[in-house]
Design a protein around this motif. Sequence first.
Motif, PDB file in Angstrom:
ATOM      1  N   LEU A  96       0.842   6.675  -6.999  1.00 32.94           N
ATOM      2  CA  LEU A  96      -0.321   7.509  -7.307  1.00 32.94           C
ATOM      3  C   LEU A  96      -0.117   8.951  -6.864  1.00 32.94           C
ATOM      4  CD1 LEU A  96      -3.231   5.080  -6.390  1.00 32.94           C
ATOM      5  CD2 LEU A  96      -2.430   5.734  -8.657  1.00 32.94           C
ATOM      6  N   GLY A  97       0.523   9.132  -5.723  1.00 31.01           N
ATOM      7  CA  GLY A  97       0.752  10.491  -5.225  1.00 31.01           C
ATOM      8  C   GLY A  97       1.621  11.307  -6.161  1.00 31.01           C
TER       9      GLY A  97
ATOM     10  N   TYR B 290       0.826  -1.208   0.000  1.00 27.51           N
ATOM     11  CA  TYR B 290       0.000   0.000   0.000  1.00 27.51           C
ATOM     12  C   TYR B 290       0.861   1.259   0.000  1.00 27.51           C
ATOM     13  CZ  TYR B 290      -4.140  -2.816   0.906  1.00 27.51           C
ATOM     14  OH  TYR B 290      -5.155  -3.716   0.808  1.00 27.51           O
ATOM     15  N   ARG B 291       1.986   1.205   0.703  1.00 30.65           N
ATOM     16  CA  ARG B 291       2.875   2.364   0.733  1.00 30.65           C
ATOM     17  C   ARG B 291       3.454   2.643  -0.660  1.00 30.65           C
ATOM     18  NH1 ARG B 291       7.629   2.005   4.870  1.00 30.65           N
ATOM     19  NH2 ARG B 291       5.929   1.089   6.028  1.00 30.65           N
TER      20      ARG B 291
ATOM     21  N   SER C  84       7.727   9.607  -9.286  1.00 28.43           N
ATOM     22  CA  SER C  84       7.120   8.613  -8.406  1.00 28.43           C
ATOM     23  C   SER C  84       7.732   7.231  -8.627  1.00 28.43           C
ATOM     24  CB  SER C  84       5.608   8.567  -8.597  1.00 28.43           C
ATOM     25  OG  SER C  84       5.279   8.070  -9.882  1.00 28.43           O
TER      26      SER C  84
ATOM     27  N   SER D  58      12.131   3.452  -2.250  1.00 28.01           N
ATOM     28  CA  SER D  58      11.373   2.945  -1.102  1.00 28.01           C
ATOM     29  C   SER D  58      11.400   1.419  -1.062  1.00 28.01           C
ATOM     30  CB  SER D  58       9.929   3.422  -1.165  1.00 28.01           C
ATOM     31  OG  SER D  58       9.855   4.819  -1.033  1.00 28.01           O
TER      32      SER D  58
ATOM     33  N   MET E 267       2.086   1.783  -3.541  1.00 27.84           N
ATOM     34  CA  MET E 267       1.005   2.253  -4.393  1.00 27.84           C
ATOM     35  C   MET E 267       0.709   3.732  -4.120  1.00 27.84           C
ATOM     36  SD  MET E 267      -2.788   0.631  -5.118  1.00 27.84           S
ATOM     37  CE  MET E 267      -2.924   0.081  -3.464  1.00 27.84           C
ATOM     38  N   ALA E 268       0.772   4.142  -2.867  1.00 28.32           N
ATOM     39  CA  ALA E 268       0.534   5.548  -2.526  1.00 28.32           C
ATOM     40  C   ALA E 268       1.617   6.437  -3.109  1.00 28.32           C
ATOM     41  CB  ALA E 268       0.471   5.711  -1.012  1.00 28.32           C
ATOM     42  N   VAL E 269       2.860   5.964  -3.108  1.00 26.02           N
ATOM     43  CA  VAL E 269       3.948   6.752  -3.695  1.00 26.02           C
ATOM     44  C   VAL E 269       3.726   6.916  -5.188  1.00 26.02           C
ATOM     45  CG1 VAL E 269       6.410   6.681  -4.253  1.00 26.02           C
ATOM     46  CG2 VAL E 269       5.659   6.242  -1.934  1.00 26.02           C
TER      47      VAL E 269
END
Length: 116
Positions: free
Chosen positions: A49-50, A42-43, A84, A91, A45-47
Amino acid sequence: MPNPDNSRDEAIKSLDERADALAARTAKITPDYGSKAAGYGYRLMAVLLGGAFVGIGFGAVVDVLAHTAPFGMIVGVLAGFGMSIWMAVRSAQRMSAEAASEWGPVTDLPPDDEDD
């Protein structure tokens, strides 16, 4: 004179309690790898999309200020997506190093003798 059966039963009960306490102290706690791995996913994926959404935002601001209708947003999305991806790779490397230090080396699965 004390009853020998009572003292023997009490001694056995005391030994059982001490053995249970020792077993509870020395029991190995198995970590929950699944929830931690899902959190890593999830982390990442957030990076990803963000970065794209931040690129869209910066591109839209450039379009409004410079009056360059679609080009600012296009460049912003591409730059945000590229950034990203770079951040996600960094990451993932950091998460992999953390998992290796916490969980130990990766073990191979045994060979699968059954062929479909």
